[in-house]
Design a protein around this motif. Structure first.
Motif, mmCIF file in Angstrom:
data_model
loop_
_atom_site.group_PDB
_atom_site.id
_atom_site.type_symbol
_atom_site.label_atom_id
_atom_site.label_comp_id
_atom_site.label_asym_id
_atom_site.label_seq_id
_atom_site.Cartn_x
_atom_site.Cartn_y
_atom_site.Cartn_z
ATOM 1 N N ARG A 108 -2.792 5.577 1.669
ATOM 2 C CA ARG A 108 -2.540 4.296 1.762
ATOM 3 C C ARG A 108 -3.361 3.934 2.940
ATOM 4 O O ARG A 108 -3.971 2.881 2.702
ATOM 5 C CB ARG A 108 -1.350 3.873 2.004
ATOM 6 N N THR A 111 -7.008 3.667 1.574
ATOM 7 C CA THR A 111 -6.897 2.620 0.527
ATOM 8 C C THR A 111 -7.250 1.333 1.433
ATOM 9 O O THR A 111 -8.036 0.597 0.920
ATOM 10 C CB THR A 111 -5.816 2.595 -0.184
ATOM 11 N N GLN A 112 -6.332 1.097 2.258
ATOM 12 C CA GLN A 112 -6.528 -0.094 3.291
ATOM 13 C C GLN A 112 -7.852 -0.313 3.951
ATOM 14 O O GLN A 112 -8.470 -1.274 4.026
ATOM 15 C CB GLN A 112 -5.261 -0.158 4.268
ATOM 16 N N ARG A 198 -8.854 -2.856 -5.699
ATOM 17 C CA ARG A 198 -7.522 -2.569 -4.903
ATOM 18 C C ARG A 198 -6.769 -1.900 -5.938
ATOM 19 O O ARG A 198 -6.089 -0.827 -5.719
ATOM 20 C CB ARG A 198 -7.241 -3.621 -4.182
ATOM 21 N N GLN A 199 -6.552 -2.486 -7.343
ATOM 22 C CA GLN A 199 -5.551 -1.796 -8.081
ATOM 23 C C GLN A 199 -6.059 -0.464 -8.668
ATOM 24 O O GLN A 199 -5.295 0.415 -8.782
ATOM 25 C CB GLN A 199 -5.383 -2.785 -9.112
ATOM 26 N N ASP A 202 -5.449 1.941 -5.919
ATOM 27 C CA ASP A 202 -4.089 2.216 -5.861
ATOM 28 C C ASP A 202 -3.694 3.282 -6.861
ATOM 29 O O ASP A 202 -2.901 4.254 -6.809
ATOM 30 C CB ASP A 202 -3.252 1.013 -5.769
#
Length: 220
Positions: A108, A111-112, A198-199, A202
């Protein structure tokens, strides 16, 4: 009120400011188009190579040219975390807890970071889109005030005297709107693209986590 400043100087200063806004807007648009296109190509290439690998080891050893892009960096973050945990035998405090949750947290974080990179410049586009019309209006208002001051001083209110200065002042508002429109459209477009990316990131992070901890032979 500095009436000694010529109206043309005020309007010209406003127009130069709006020109700088326009250059910044179109530079960002070109950069974001290139950024999203490059990331899309790298993600598709890495996705294909990663999921066609025979096992986790083969996926971890993908060639450098293939392992580029946001998804590749997320995978490297995950593999790096796993390697560090194995090397330290999970004795460090940062490895205390559920390995699945800790790895998920590491993914995460990466990803951020990728999301922040994708969203870089969007705040500037939004700021230009919201302020450019007001900058133009500011130049118009000051220009009209100067024009009215000159008209009152000359004592003539004929069309020839009024139309020229006021018409020149109104140009600033028109240019401000012209600068704001592409900035707002670009902000909305790239905002949607960033959300889609972003999706996708994720989803990849979730799939990576599932692969590491649920596929037979993947977890040590």
């Amino acid at each position: 009120m500095p009436y000694h400043i010529p109206p043309t100087a005020i309007v010209d200063g406003t127009l130069y400011t709006l020109l700088a806004f326009s250059i910044a807007t179109w530079s960002l648009i070109v950069f974001k188009i290139w950024q999203f296109a490059r990331n899309g190509i790298h993600n598709r290439r890495f996705n294909s190579a990663f999921w066609n690998a025979s096992d986790i080891g083969a996926a971890e050893s993908l060639p450098v040219l293939t392992a580029r892009g946001p998804q590749a960096r997320i995978a490297r973050r995950g593999f790096g975390w796993l390697s560090e945990m194995r090397a330290t035998s999970a004795q460090a405090l940062k490895f205390r807890g559920s390995p699945e949750e800790l790895l998920g947290h590491a993914l995460r974080l990466q990803t951020q970071e990728e999301q922040r990179a994708l969203e870089s410049g969007l705040t500037l586009l939004a700021s230009i889109g919201s302020t450019a019309p007001f900058v133009g209006l500011f130049g118009t208002v000051l220009g009209i005030m100067h024009a009215l001051h000159e008209i009152s001083r000359s004592g003539s209110a004929s069309l020839d005297v009024v139309a020229g200065p006021i018409g020149d002042a109104l140009i600033a508002t028109a240019v401000g709107i012209a600068v704001a429109v592409p900035a707002v459209l670009a902000y909305n477009f790239f905002g949607r693209r960033a959300k889609q990316h972003r999706q996708a990131l994720d989803n990849f992070a979730g799939s990576f986590l599932h692969l590491v901890f649920n596929v037979d032979g993947a977890r040590e």
